[in-house]
Design an enzyme around this catalytic site. Sequence first.
Site, PDB file in Angstrom:
ATOM      1  N   HIS A  93       0.735  -1.263  -0.026  1.00 19.22           N
ATOM      2  CA  HIS A  93      -0.022  -0.106  -0.087  1.00 19.22           C
ATOM      3  C   HIS A  93       0.881   1.134   0.090  1.00 19.22           C
ATOM      4  O   HIS A  93       2.097   1.400   0.779  1.00 19.22           O
ATOM      5  CB  HIS A  93      -0.824  -0.080   1.102  1.00 19.22           C
ATOM      6  CG  HIS A  93      -2.045   0.990   1.192  1.00 19.22           C
ATOM      7  ND1 HIS A  93      -1.696   2.060   1.460  1.00 19.22           N
ATOM      8  CD2 HIS A  93      -3.326   0.943   1.020  1.00 19.22           C
ATOM      9  CE1 HIS A  93      -2.860   2.951   1.576  1.00 19.22           C
ATOM     10  NE2 HIS A  93      -3.807   1.951   1.245  1.00 19.22           N
TER      11      HIS A  93
ATOM     12  N   HIS B 213     -12.362   4.373   1.422  1.00 18.40           N
ATOM     13  CA  HIS B 213     -12.897   5.330   2.300  1.00 18.40           C
ATOM     14  C   HIS B 213     -14.060   6.011   1.726  1.00 18.40           C
ATOM     15  O   HIS B 213     -14.215   6.792   0.645  1.00 18.40           O
ATOM     16  CB  HIS B 213     -11.967   6.494   2.407  1.00 18.40           C
ATOM     17  CG  HIS B 213     -11.012   6.076   3.277  1.00 18.40           C
ATOM     18  ND1 HIS B 213      -9.876   6.959   3.677  1.00 18.40           N
ATOM     19  CD2 HIS B 213     -10.139   4.969   3.803  1.00 18.40           C
ATOM     20  CE1 HIS B 213      -8.796   6.325   4.326  1.00 18.40           C
ATOM     21  NE2 HIS B 213      -9.306   5.349   4.297  1.00 18.40           N
TER      22      HIS B 213
HETATM   23  C1  DNO Z   1      -6.607   3.133   5.541  1.00 17.91           C
HETATM   24  C2  DNO Z   1      -6.171   1.841   4.653  1.00 17.91           C
HETATM   25  C3  DNO Z   1      -4.750   1.563   5.261  1.00 17.91           C
HETATM   26  C4  DNO Z   1      -4.363   0.238   4.744  1.00 17.91           C
HETATM   27  C5  DNO Z   1      -2.749  -0.037   5.067  1.00 17.91           C
HETATM   28  C6  DNO Z   1      -2.238  -1.304   4.479  1.00 17.91           C
HETATM   29  O1  DNO Z   1      -7.817   3.265   5.011  1.00 17.91           O
HETATM   30  O2  DNO Z   1      -5.979   1.988   3.200  1.00 17.91           O
HETATM   31  O3  DNO Z   1      -4.886   1.452   6.710  1.00 17.91           O
HETATM   32  O4  DNO Z   1      -5.168  -0.732   5.112  1.00 17.91           O
HETATM   33  O5  DNO Z   1      -1.881   0.958   5.084  1.00 17.91           O
HETATM   34  O6  DNO Z   1      -1.651  -1.961   5.104  1.00 17.91           O
END
Ligand code: DNO
Length: 346
Positions: free
Chosen positions: A196, A309
């Site tokens: 990510h 989100h």
């Molecule tokens: C937030 C997410 C991150 C993601 C991590 C992956 O909403 O996209 O917390 O899960 O960074 O490790």
Amino acid sequence: MKMTFRWYGEGDSIPLEYIKQIPNMSGVVTAVYDVPVGEVWPMDKILRLKSLCEEKGLEMEVIESVPVHEDIKLGKPTRDKYIDAYYQNIINLGKAGVKCICYNFMPVFDWLRTNLKTMDKDGSNSLSYNHEELMRLDPRNLHLPGWDESYTTDELNNLLDEYKGITKEKLFENLVYFLQEIMPACDETGINMAIHPDDPPWDMFGLPRIITSEESYKKLFEAVPNKHNGITFCTGSLGAGRFNDLVKMAKEYASMGRIGFAHIRQLRYSGELDFTEAGHLTSAGSLDIYAIVKALVEGGFDGYVRPDHGRNIWGEDGKPGYGLYDRALGAAYLNGLFEAIEKEIK
Ligand code: DNO
């Protein structure tokens, strides 16, 4: 593509049944949340999650995240035992039919926002980031909401001290070391690792961040060419950096077969580094979601997608970014974009 939805396990207030009712949902993206970072997830916990999903007609092919222990990021001598545990996690998840693992390599903090409930004039609210506000915070006495992991003040300060000697180059070397060690488990199970990007994609409190831009990906793929070394293409994280050309990147990395997972999220710029998250539609924010999806499809993307989100709408008071309603609207919108673009291209 396979449409998925993030689900925080049995502690999530959103029932799996509701997720299944969203059109085209193939499965959920989830994790074992009650095992400390760095330990092996017991097989029975993994299988329990899987059977809960399957009972509701949902697959569990994507895990987000298997967190990486800080000692691995710091390159400490103890990293090898944590890498061994990570290796075993990959093997176990492979046995349970998992195909993709999302993880990040951000020191100490995961994503950072300064406000989790920024009100819009339409009555909805969403997450936002204001750089000056963040800079005013004291990293040694931080109480920011929304972290995946929280530390006591002492733990946090010790950790910040440990990172003092860690440059971007060192952190990158530690990432490469980690990946090289775990790639055999991916070869064995077929699991794709999907890193990510750093969110937002710049250094925080003097801590280096290394997955931020085209340059980062070039280095990453060169250092570890194995096809299982892939990425989570997160439009909101990368898009917070105005220097990133998301359409170009989506097309390029999809064509290379590197995008295992796509997080699709919208934001609206409110300053050079400031932004507020918005509804997924292109016209709701600053990112051209249509053009990004088109680039993914044209690049031959066939990985997992999830609406990332959402806002709080319709009176919902959901987990920040992870309520039901707006993400469901996001999924419906993305389903429409994918269907239209895929049919047009064929
Ligand atoms: C937030 C997410 C991150 C993601 C991590 C992956 O909403 O996209 O917390 O899960 O960074 O490790």
